[in-house]
Design an enzyme around this catalytic site. Structure first.
Site, PDB file in Angstrom:
ATOM      1  N   SER A   1      34.784  -4.509  15.717  1.00  0.00           N
ATOM      2  CA  SER A   1      33.484  -5.174  15.511  1.00  0.00           C
ATOM      3  C   SER A   1      33.251  -6.540  16.263  1.00  0.00           C
ATOM      4  CB  SER A   1      33.574  -5.663  13.919  1.00  0.00           C
ATOM      5  OG  SER A   1      34.666  -6.107  13.557  1.00  0.00           O
TER       6      SER A   1
ATOM      7  N   HIS B   1      30.746   0.671  12.978  1.00  0.00           N
ATOM      8  CA  HIS B   1      29.735   0.138  14.382  1.00  0.00           C
ATOM      9  C   HIS B   1      29.384   1.316  15.236  1.00  0.00           C
ATOM     10  CE1 HIS B   1      29.721  -4.011  13.389  1.00  0.00           C
ATOM     11  NE2 HIS B   1      31.041  -3.939  12.919  1.00  0.00           N
TER      12      HIS B   1
ATOM     13  N   LYS C   1      24.686  -1.155   8.635  1.00  0.00           N
ATOM     14  CA  LYS C   1      24.369  -1.491   9.999  1.00  0.00           C
ATOM     15  C   LYS C   1      23.578  -0.572  10.824  1.00  0.00           C
ATOM     16  CE  LYS C   1      28.619  -4.145   9.678  1.00  0.00           C
ATOM     17  NZ  LYS C   1      30.040  -4.012   9.165  1.00  0.00           N
TER      18      LYS C   1
HETATM   19  C1  LIG Z   1      30.959  -4.617   8.389  1.00  0.00           C
HETATM   20  C2  LIG Z   1      32.095  -3.742   8.417  1.00  0.00           C
HETATM   21  C3  LIG Z   1      32.716  -3.645   7.282  1.00  0.00           C
HETATM   22  C4  LIG Z   1      32.261  -4.072   5.824  1.00  0.00           C
HETATM   23  O1  LIG Z   1      31.213  -3.252   5.707  1.00  0.00           O
HETATM   24  P1  LIG Z   1      30.138  -3.708   4.434  1.00  0.00           P
HETATM   25  O2  LIG Z   1      29.450  -2.702   3.872  1.00  0.00           O
HETATM   26  O3  LIG Z   1      29.234  -4.789   5.222  1.00  0.00           O
HETATM   27  O4  LIG Z   1      30.892  -4.304   3.502  1.00  0.00           O
HETATM   28  C5  LIG Z   1      33.946  -2.926   7.289  1.00  0.00           C
HETATM   29  N1  LIG Z   1      34.251  -2.455   8.309  1.00  0.00           N
HETATM   30  C6  LIG Z   1      33.829  -2.595   9.682  1.00  0.00           C
HETATM   31  C7  LIG Z   1      34.626  -2.490  10.843  1.00  0.00           C
HETATM   32  C8  LIG Z   1      32.747  -3.736   9.634  1.00  0.00           C
HETATM   33  O5  LIG Z   1      32.303  -4.055  10.762  1.00  0.00           O
END
Ligand SMILES: *Cc1c(COP(=O)(O)O)cnc(C)c1O
Length: 385
Positions: free
Chosen positions: A177, A205, A237
């Protein structure tokens, strides 16, 4: 309490680590409003431009009219609606897995899965740059927890060889990320298989973005359920809404329903959120042009940044960090960008290793070429020595 906490806050500020929230005055999009003025937004995770898509918003509104505002209870009591159920079935088809299970957030999914599958006497092995939620899940599980070098398969193999536990879980981000690189998943899958470990991939992602059909880093690399039996994906996302899911075999999903505490002891997502996500999932699958446009913008950004001599990381994904180094320098660059009307977040430790503070640029299919060029001009100006 106040004086003790104030001292801690002052210490944080002295290290250039103080975090402040910005108040957004508009929906997500390539242009957003804050502090009464408009900014080009290059720090969100709305990779496909679906967070404010009219069809998704309409599905949300219709969903609220049909189902009301709240889920009303946890899934195991009386909060599991036909909207949630249909989304799970559609996610399973999308992910090419037997079943999928919805969680309220990716953070909760990671905590819940790791703790449901492992405990005292087991081992959890993770990439050291994994997302905080995977790391926290490993720490909270009670299993023996260890980190291998970033994307370092030899380091993982060495740890697996020395591991005496019968049950071993290897967990990795699909796309990292804060760096944007893709994990060496075929090699991780082979290592896990040869030591009888289970591979869990968090593709927050990658899903929607990578792979011809948006199937994420696993589709991109030609891997399936046998290679990475546990797939976690987030819905906030590329899919632009919120929540998360875990996909895999029937027995995995049933085990999580019985044992994942972050699934069992929490209210279900509002059913309207599930309806909105069903709409965004359809768009993400059917509108392949969004992925193609995003890839073209990534190429344009990298070519422009290389021409400017900016220090990029080896990433082909929409996460394109520009390495700065010192915390204060990254914050100062982010502030200069803001003066130019460009919003890019400075990412500092502990989110990234000390000495690697960066401007985390993210691109979206909602951007156009002229906006990417404006970003490049602003970066050249902001990072001028
Ligand atoms: C954003 C993210 C999460 C958390 O997801 P949310 O739904 O925002 O709690 C978990 N793992 C990765 C790699 C992320 O980028």
């Amino acid at each position: 309490m106040r004086s003790e906490l104030a001292a801690g806050l002052a210490e944080r500020a002295a290290q250039g680590l103080y975090r402040r929230r910005r108040v957004l005055e508009s929906p997500q999009g390539p242009v957003v409003r804050r502090d009464g003025r408009e900014f080009l937004n290059f720090c969100g995770n709305d990779y496909l431009g679906l967070a404010n898509h009219p069809e998704v918003v309409r599905a949300f509104a219709l969903g609220a009219e049909r189902w009301g505002a709240g889920g009303g209870a946890s899934h195991l009591v009386c909060g599991h609606t036909a909207a949630h159920h249909a989304l799970e079935e559609e996610l399973a088809v999308f992910a090419g897995r037997e079943r999928a299970l919805l969680f309220s957030s990716g953070y909760m999914a990671n905590l819940g899965v790791i703790a449901a599958l492992t405990g005292r006497g087991d081992s959890v092995l993770e990439d050291k740059l994994n997302h905080a939620s995977l790391i926290d899940g490993g720490l909270l599980s009670g299993a023996r927890f260890s980190r291998y070098g970033h994307a370092d398969v030899a380091s993982l193999q060495e740890k697996l060889a020395g591991c005496g536990s019968r049950r071993k879980l290897v967990a990795s981000d699909g796309v990292f990320s804060m760096d944007g690189d893709v994990a060496p998943l075929p090699q991780l899958a082979a290592a896990a298989r040869s030591y009888g470990a289970w591979l869990m991939v968090d593709d927050a992602h990658g899903l929607g973005v990578l792979g011809a059909n948006g199937g994420g880093s696993l589709e991109h690399l030609g891997l399936g359920q046998e290679d990475a039996p546990i797939l976690m994906g987030t819905l906030g996302k590329a899919f632009g809404v919120c929540g998360a899911f875990v996909a895999g075999c029937e027995e995995l999903i049933e085990t999580l329903i019985q044992q994942a505490r972050t699934y069992i002891y929490t209210t279900s997502l509002p059913p309207a959120v599930a309806e909105a996500t069903r709409a965004s999932l359809r768009l993400a699958q059917s509108e392949g042009w969004r992925r193609e446009k995003l890839r073209a913008l990534v190429r344009r950004f990298r070519a422009g940044a290389e021409a400017l001599g900016l220090e990029l990381m080896s990433s082909d994904t929409p996460i394109q960090p520009v390495l700065v180094g010192a915390n204060e320098a990254a914050v100062a660059a982010s502030e200069r960008l803001a003066e130019a009307g460009v919003w890019v977040a400075a990412i500092r430790p502990p989110t990234v290793p000390a000495g690697t503070a960066r401007l985390r640029v993210t691109l979206s299919a909602a951007h156009d070429e002229a906006q990417v060029d404006r970003l490049l001009d602003a970066l050249a100006e902001a990072l001028r020595p």
